[in-house]
Structures are given as structure tokens and as C-alpha cells.
Design a protein around this motif. Structure first.
Motif, PDB file in Angstrom:
ATOM      1  N   ALA A   1       0.827  -1.208   0.000  1.00  0.00           N
ATOM      2  CA  ALA A   1       0.000   0.000   0.000  1.00  0.00           C
ATOM      3  C   ALA A   1       0.862   1.258   0.000  1.00  0.00           C
ATOM      4  N   LEU A   2       2.038   1.205   0.649  1.00  0.00           N
ATOM      5  CA  LEU A   2       2.919   2.372   0.654  1.00  0.00           C
ATOM      6  C   LEU A   2       3.509   2.625  -0.726  1.00  0.00           C
ATOM      7  N   ALA A   3       3.839   1.554  -1.446  1.00  0.00           N
ATOM      8  CA  ALA A   3       4.522   1.731  -2.723  1.00  0.00           C
ATOM      9  C   ALA A   3       3.542   2.013  -3.855  1.00  0.00           C
TER      10      ALA A   3
ATOM     11  N   MET B   1      -5.579   4.939   9.348  1.00  0.00           N
ATOM     12  CA  MET B   1      -4.706   6.031   9.774  1.00  0.00           C
ATOM     13  C   MET B   1      -4.168   6.816   8.591  1.00  0.00           C
ATOM     14  N   ALA B   2      -3.870   6.115   7.471  1.00  0.00           N
ATOM     15  CA  ALA B   2      -3.253   6.801   6.334  1.00  0.00           C
ATOM     16  C   ALA B   2      -4.253   7.675   5.595  1.00  0.00           C
ATOM     17  N   SER B   3      -5.542   7.308   5.615  1.00  0.00           N
ATOM     18  CA  SER B   3      -6.512   8.091   4.848  1.00  0.00           C
ATOM     19  C   SER B   3      -7.533   8.767   5.751  1.00  0.00           C
ATOM     20  N   ALA B   4      -7.268   8.837   7.056  1.00  0.00           N
ATOM     21  CA  ALA B   4      -8.159   9.476   8.026  1.00  0.00           C
ATOM     22  C   ALA B   4      -9.560   8.877   7.976  1.00  0.00           C
ATOM     23  N   GLY B   5      -9.659   7.558   7.735  1.00  0.00           N
ATOM     24  CA  GLY B   5     -10.941   6.879   7.773  1.00  0.00           C
ATOM     25  C   GLY B   5     -11.727   6.927   6.488  1.00  0.00           C
ATOM     26  N   ARG B   6     -11.227   7.649   5.446  1.00  0.00           N
ATOM     27  CA  ARG B   6     -12.006   7.746   4.210  1.00  0.00           C
ATOM     28  C   ARG B   6     -11.712   6.599   3.259  1.00  0.00           C
ATOM     29  N   LEU B   7     -10.552   5.937   3.433  1.00  0.00           N
ATOM     30  CA  LEU B   7     -10.125   4.798   2.611  1.00  0.00           C
ATOM     31  C   LEU B   7     -10.069   5.139   1.122  1.00  0.00           C
TER      32      LEU B   7
ATOM     33  N   ILE C   1      11.877   8.149  13.710  1.00  0.00           N
ATOM     34  CA  ILE C   1      12.958   7.287  13.215  1.00  0.00           C
ATOM     35  C   ILE C   1      13.882   6.888  14.359  1.00  0.00           C
ATOM     36  N   ILE C   2      14.159   7.839  15.288  1.00  0.00           N
ATOM     37  CA  ILE C   2      15.003   7.489  16.438  1.00  0.00           C
ATOM     38  C   ILE C   2      14.286   6.473  17.317  1.00  0.00           C
ATOM     39  N   PHE C   3      12.960   6.600  17.425  1.00  0.00           N
ATOM     40  CA  PHE C   3      12.193   5.628  18.209  1.00  0.00           C
ATOM     41  C   PHE C   3      12.257   4.242  17.572  1.00  0.00           C
ATOM     42  N   SER C   4      12.296   4.218  16.230  1.00  0.00           N
ATOM     43  CA  SER C   4      12.460   2.945  15.534  1.00  0.00           C
ATOM     44  C   SER C   4      13.816   2.328  15.857  1.00  0.00           C
ATOM     45  N   ALA C   5      14.863   3.164  15.884  1.00  0.00           N
ATOM     46  CA  ALA C   5      16.189   2.668  16.266  1.00  0.00           C
ATOM     47  C   ALA C   5      16.188   2.167  17.707  1.00  0.00           C
ATOM     48  N   TYR C   6      15.456   2.886  18.581  1.00  0.00           N
ATOM     49  CA  TYR C   6      15.315   2.450  19.981  1.00  0.00           C
ATOM     50  C   TYR C   6      14.690   1.067  20.049  1.00  0.00           C
ATOM     51  N   SER C   7      13.618   0.853  19.243  1.00  0.00           N
ATOM     52  CA  SER C   7      12.952  -0.447  19.246  1.00  0.00           C
ATOM     53  C   SER C   7      13.889  -1.543  18.771  1.00  0.00           C
TER      54      SER C   7
ATOM     55  N   THR D   1       9.134  -6.931  14.890  1.00  0.00           N
ATOM     56  CA  THR D   1       8.056  -6.791  13.910  1.00  0.00           C
ATOM     57  C   THR D   1       7.134  -5.622  14.262  1.00  0.00           C
ATOM     58  N   VAL D   2       6.698  -5.562  15.521  1.00  0.00           N
ATOM     59  CA  VAL D   2       5.715  -4.535  15.890  1.00  0.00           C
ATOM     60  C   VAL D   2       6.408  -3.202  16.179  1.00  0.00           C
ATOM     61  N   GLY D   3       7.460  -3.236  17.023  1.00  0.00           N
ATOM     62  CA  GLY D   3       8.076  -1.979  17.447  1.00  0.00           C
ATOM     63  C   GLY D   3       8.829  -1.281  16.340  1.00  0.00           C
ATOM     64  N   ALA D   4       9.757  -2.025  15.696  1.00  0.00           N
ATOM     65  CA  ALA D   4      10.584  -1.379  14.687  1.00  0.00           C
ATOM     66  C   ALA D   4       9.886  -1.327  13.339  1.00  0.00           C
ATOM     67  N   GLY D   5       8.966  -2.267  13.067  1.00  0.00           N
ATOM     68  CA  GLY D   5       8.378  -2.332  11.744  1.00  0.00           C
ATOM     69  C   GLY D   5       7.087  -1.556  11.606  1.00  0.00           C
ATOM     70  N   VAL D   6       6.013  -2.095  12.185  1.00  0.00           N
ATOM     71  CA  VAL D   6       4.685  -1.578  11.876  1.00  0.00           C
ATOM     72  C   VAL D   6       4.399  -0.270  12.616  1.00  0.00           C
ATOM     73  N   SER D   7       4.841  -0.174  13.897  1.00  0.00           N
ATOM     74  CA  SER D   7       4.463   1.028  14.653  1.00  0.00           C
ATOM     75  C   SER D   7       5.131   2.272  14.083  1.00  0.00           C
ATOM     76  N   THR D   8       6.315   2.122  13.448  1.00  0.00           N
ATOM     77  CA  THR D   8       6.955   3.266  12.795  1.00  0.00           C
ATOM     78  C   THR D   8       6.075   3.801  11.669  1.00  0.00           C
ATOM     79  N   ILE D   9       5.516   2.864  10.885  1.00  0.00           N
ATOM     80  CA  ILE D   9       4.634   3.284   9.779  1.00  0.00           C
ATOM     81  C   ILE D   9       3.396   3.974  10.343  1.00  0.00           C
ATOM     82  N   PHE D  10       2.850   3.445  11.458  1.00  0.00           N
ATOM     83  CA  PHE D  10       1.660   4.060  12.053  1.00  0.00           C
ATOM     84  C   PHE D  10       1.972   5.470  12.554  1.00  0.00           C
TER      85      PHE D  10
END
Lengths: 159, 81
Positions: free
Chosen positions: A63-65, A149-155, B31-37, B58-67
Motif C-alpha cells: 500500500a505504501l509503494a 490512519m493513512a486516509s483518516a478513515g475515508r479509505l 525514526i530514532i524511536f524505531s532505532a530504539y525499538s 516486527t511490531v516496534g521497529a516495523g509496523v508502529s513506525t509506519i503508524f
């Protein structure tokens, strides 16, 4: 720097060949690794949750790419909801089945009454069945958290 | 367990944690938080808790950074305080 929907749409139109090719090459290996982690969860470190997160991360990367709308062609919203609910149903269904068959909640050894395998090996296989459910649930919820989160709920369009 | 390696990783973890709450740019903080994870993941793996290390990676360094990045795109990038 709050992005408007117009800017996001413009960003989707700028496609990057290197990024898309890398993601295309990486996603099969990431998904195979996620399946391996789920399947080997009762032998080695890992399990349903970690494998589900890896599987979800592969679709988040797609989805990011390629953009959020392109990822919804592969994992549609209704399919996402169906898999999430099926995962929760597998977990609670197996747990409740154990309780209905006279054992404790999540006591897999009583499942030997249905399929006559050794109760000791049912404890191992029961964990595997439950972890498949956990993996399905975690994968789909990770994807839908990202979508929301990426689309603020609008998808409609992502980052 | 090697206590020298433990001490080194713990020092890096503390430095990353302090940098995360000090930096004004929220994207840099993510990004620094990702390095911390990731350093926490190394620390867990070094102490023998491989399952926890896997979850942290997986969760700390991977997905939560994207979130976090997705959340920053919906707000301002600079911290106000």
C-alpha cells in the motif's frame, strides 16, 4: 505539513520504478516468511501474532509503494472483514469446542474425541490451529489500522 | 549473557530514548524511536528472550513506525512545546 487530498492524488501519479520493482520482488519472500513463522510457531520463536504482523506488514508495504486504492484491489475491504472475523471465530471456536467436549477452555487434549490422534500430540496441533486464527486476525487488523490512519478513515488515498 | 555487550546496548537504548523525547522534529523522533525499538530487540535477543525480541522487531521497529508516520502526516511535523 498537512497534505490535502489533491496533493496525495498527485503523489500517487508519480510512480517510481525502482520502488515498485523492489516491493514486487520482496513481497513474496516476506509473505513466505510470515507463513513459516505461523506454521513453526509451536516449535520455534514466533507464532500467530508475529507471523500475522509480518503478513500484514507485507500488504502495508504494498500500500505504501502502489497507493492505498491499488492495495484494496488485492485485499478488498469485505475480504478483510471476512478474514478478520474468521480468525476470531477459529480461535474462540476451537477454545469453546474444547470446553463443550468436557475439557477446560483451550484444553486441546479433549479434541482427541473428534479426531482420534494421541491426546499429547493434539496439544501441539491444537496450538497450531489456534495460531492460524490469531495470524488471520492480526494480519487483517494491521492492514485496516494502516488504511484508517493513512486516509483518516475515508479509505480513498493513502500516504 | 555478556555484561559488556549488555551495558553497551543499554547505553545506546538510553541515548535513543533521551533523543526521542528531546528532538523537536516529530519525523526524526519517529525514526530514532524505531532505532530504539531495534536496540531493545537486540537486547531481548541477547538476554535469551527470542520470542519477545521477535515481537519487538516486527511490531516496534516495523509496523508502529509506519503508524507513527501516518499519524504525523495528519498533524504538523514540528512539535509545538
Amino acid at each position: 505539513m498537512k497534505i490535502t487530498s489533491h496533493e496525495a492524488r498527485e503523489r500517487i501519479s508519480h510512480r517510481d520504478t525502482i520502488l515498485e520493482t523492489t516491493v514486487r520482488l520482496m513481497i513474496p519472500f516476506i509473505q513466505l516468511y510470515g507463513l513459516y513463522v505461523i506454521v513453526h510457531g509451536h516449535y520455534s520463536p514466533g507464532g500467530g501474532f508475529q507471523g500475522g504482523v509480518v503478513l500484514g506488514a507485507s500488504l502495508i508495504m504494498f500500500a505504501l509503494a502502489f497507493g492505498l486504492t491499488a492495495s484494496k484491489n488485492y485485499m478488498t475491504e469485505s475480504l478483510n472483514i471476512i478474514i478478520a472475523n474468521a480468525g476470531a471465530l477459529i480461535f474462540t471456536g476451537i477454545a469453546a469446542l474444547c470446553a463443550l467436549l468436557g475439557g477446560m477452555f483451550l484444553d486441546y487434549s479433549v479434541l482427541a474425541n473428534i479426531l482420534p490422534i494421541d491426546p499429547i500430540s493434539w496439544r501441539s496441533h491444537g496450538i497450531f490451529l489456534v495460531e492460524v486464527g490469531v495470524g488471520m486476525g492480526v494480519m487483517t487488523i494491521m492492514i485496516s489500522i494502516y488504511w484508517d490512519m493513512a486516509s483518516a478513515g475515508r479509505l480513498d488515498e493513502g500516504l | 549473557m555478556i555484561w559488556q555487550l549488555d551495558l553497551f546496548l543499554l547505553m545506546l537504548v538510553v541515548i535513543c530514548a533521551l533523543a526521542t523525547i528531546t528532538v523537536k522534529d516529530l519525523l526524526s523522533a519517529t525514526i530514532i524511536f524505531s532505532a530504539y525499538s531495534f536496540l531493545m530487540c537486540l537486547l531481548w535477543a541477547e538476554m535469551g528472550a527470542v520470542d519477545v525480541a521477535f515481537t519487538e522487531a516486527t511490531v516496534g521497529a516495523g509496523v508502529s513506525t509506519i503508524f507513527f508516520i501516518a499519524a504525523i502526516f495528519r498533524t504538523t511535523r514540528r512539535s509545538k512545546d
